[in-house]
Design a protein around this motif. Structure first.
Motif, PDB file in Angstrom:
ATOM      1  N   UNK A   8     -18.124  38.252  52.349  1.00 51.19           N
ATOM      2  CA  UNK A   8     -18.216  39.507  51.613  1.00 51.19           C
ATOM      3  C   UNK A   8     -16.917  39.947  50.966  1.00 51.19           C
ATOM      4  N   UNK A   9     -15.868  39.160  51.109  1.00 51.43           N
ATOM      5  CA  UNK A   9     -14.564  39.512  50.542  1.00 51.43           C
ATOM      6  C   UNK A   9     -14.360  38.801  49.209  1.00 51.43           C
ATOM      7  N   UNK A  10     -13.656  39.461  48.285  1.00 44.47           N
ATOM      8  CA  UNK A  10     -13.391  38.810  46.994  1.00 44.47           C
ATOM      9  C   UNK A  10     -12.394  37.658  47.156  1.00 44.47           C
ATOM     10  N   UNK A  11     -12.569  36.651  46.314  1.00 47.39           N
ATOM     11  CA  UNK A  11     -11.608  35.551  46.284  1.00 47.39           C
ATOM     12  C   UNK A  11     -11.467  35.070  44.842  1.00 47.39           C
ATOM     13  N   UNK A  12     -10.379  34.419  44.562  1.00 46.65           N
ATOM     14  CA  UNK A  12     -10.059  33.949  43.208  1.00 46.65           C
ATOM     15  C   UNK A  12     -10.838  32.671  42.914  1.00 46.65           C
ATOM     16  N   UNK A  13     -12.109  32.830  42.544  1.00 47.31           N
ATOM     17  CA  UNK A  13     -12.969  31.659  42.336  1.00 47.31           C
ATOM     18  C   UNK A  13     -12.569  30.863  41.091  1.00 47.31           C
ATOM     19  N   UNK A  14     -11.986  31.527  40.093  1.00 47.43           N
ATOM     20  CA  UNK A  14     -11.517  30.798  38.907  1.00 47.43           C
ATOM     21  C   UNK A  14     -10.416  29.814  39.259  1.00 47.43           C
ATOM     22  N   UNK A  15      -9.510  30.264  40.088  1.00 47.01           N
ATOM     23  CA  UNK A  15      -8.429  29.371  40.546  1.00 47.01           C
ATOM     24  C   UNK A  15      -8.962  28.290  41.473  1.00 47.01           C
ATOM     25  N   UNK A  16      -9.931  28.649  42.304  1.00 48.45           N
ATOM     26  CA  UNK A  16     -10.528  27.658  43.218  1.00 48.45           C
ATOM     27  C   UNK A  16     -11.229  26.559  42.423  1.00 48.45           C
ATOM     28  N   UNK A  17     -11.928  26.950  41.345  1.00 47.60           N
ATOM     29  CA  UNK A  17     -12.600  25.955  40.496  1.00 47.60           C
ATOM     30  C   UNK A  17     -11.563  25.043  39.830  1.00 47.60           C
ATOM     31  N   UNK A  18     -10.487  25.637  39.313  1.00 48.29           N
ATOM     32  CA  UNK A  18      -9.420  24.829  38.707  1.00 48.29           C
ATOM     33  C   UNK A  18      -8.820  23.881  39.733  1.00 48.29           C
ATOM     34  N   UNK A  19      -8.577  24.371  40.936  1.00 48.83           N
ATOM     35  CA  UNK A  19      -7.977  23.537  41.976  1.00 48.83           C
ATOM     36  C   UNK A  19      -8.893  22.379  42.354  1.00 48.83           C
TER      37      UNK A  19
END
Length: 191
Positions: free
Chosen positions: A79-90
């Motif tokens: 339920x917490x926000x995370x940097x999914x754009x960076x995770x996808x790039x990584x």
């Protein structure tokens, strides 16, 4: 009896013939590139974000997929926000780092990027991004990876572990801010 000589071709007629030839050559080149008959673009690429690569000065857009934008956040399974754009790039980085890619150029998009389908050996990079859940099938452009998306969704991998806004909707909501640079005034370095 006098023989009349034919007058030479008019410059306008020569120009028209040249334009027809160029148009036909462009169509043949497009057809050949779409069928994969041309040699793929090969080498080492760098991940810019979850669906874009760079080799030298040229940018490449992965065909048929859409990944979160670099500055996009999603909600994780906790339920917490995370940097999914960076995770996808990584994740894309992990697939392409230290690998030689073969990328079939399908077309050029309106931004001058080559739209590509890439492989590292037997691994289709486009499909792997969707199957791992770090990109979605971009059905507006292709349905090639719809089954991979269904598998990721079913297994709750990557983006599917929580909630997220589609990248296309996120871009539409942030377009004005992104164009003005107000949202992210300083460029974020690519590691």
């Amino acid at each position: 009896m006098r023989i009349r000589r034919k007058a030479g071709r008019s410059p306008l007629r020569s120009l028209a013939d040249g334009l027809v030839f160029l148009a036909l050559a462009a169509l043949v080149t497009l057809a050949v590139s779409r069928t994969g008959w041309l040699a793929p673009e090969s080498g080492r690429f760098v991940a810019i974000d979850g669906d874009s690569l760079r080799k030298g000065e040229q940018e490449y857009r992965l065909h048929g997929i859409d990944a979160p934008e670099l500055h996009q956040n999603c909600t994780g399974k906790d339920g917490k926000p995370f940097a999914c754009g960076r995770a996808a790039r990584d994740h894309l980085r992990s697939l392409v780092t230290r690998e030689t890619l073969d990328c079939d150029i399908l077309e050029t998009d309106r931004y001058g990027r080559f739209v590509v389908e890439c492989r590292a050996g037997d691994v289709n990079i486009n499909r792997e991004m969707v199957q791992s859940g770090w990109a979605i099938a971009y059905r507006r452009h292709a349905t090639d990876h719809a089954e991979a998306e269904a598998a990721a969704r079913q297994s709750r991998r990557g983006l599917w572990q929580g909630e997220f806004e589609t990248p296309e909707r996120w871009r539409a909501r942030h377009r004005t801010s992104l164009m003005r640079g107000a949202m992210f005034p300083d460029p974020i370095p690519v590691d």
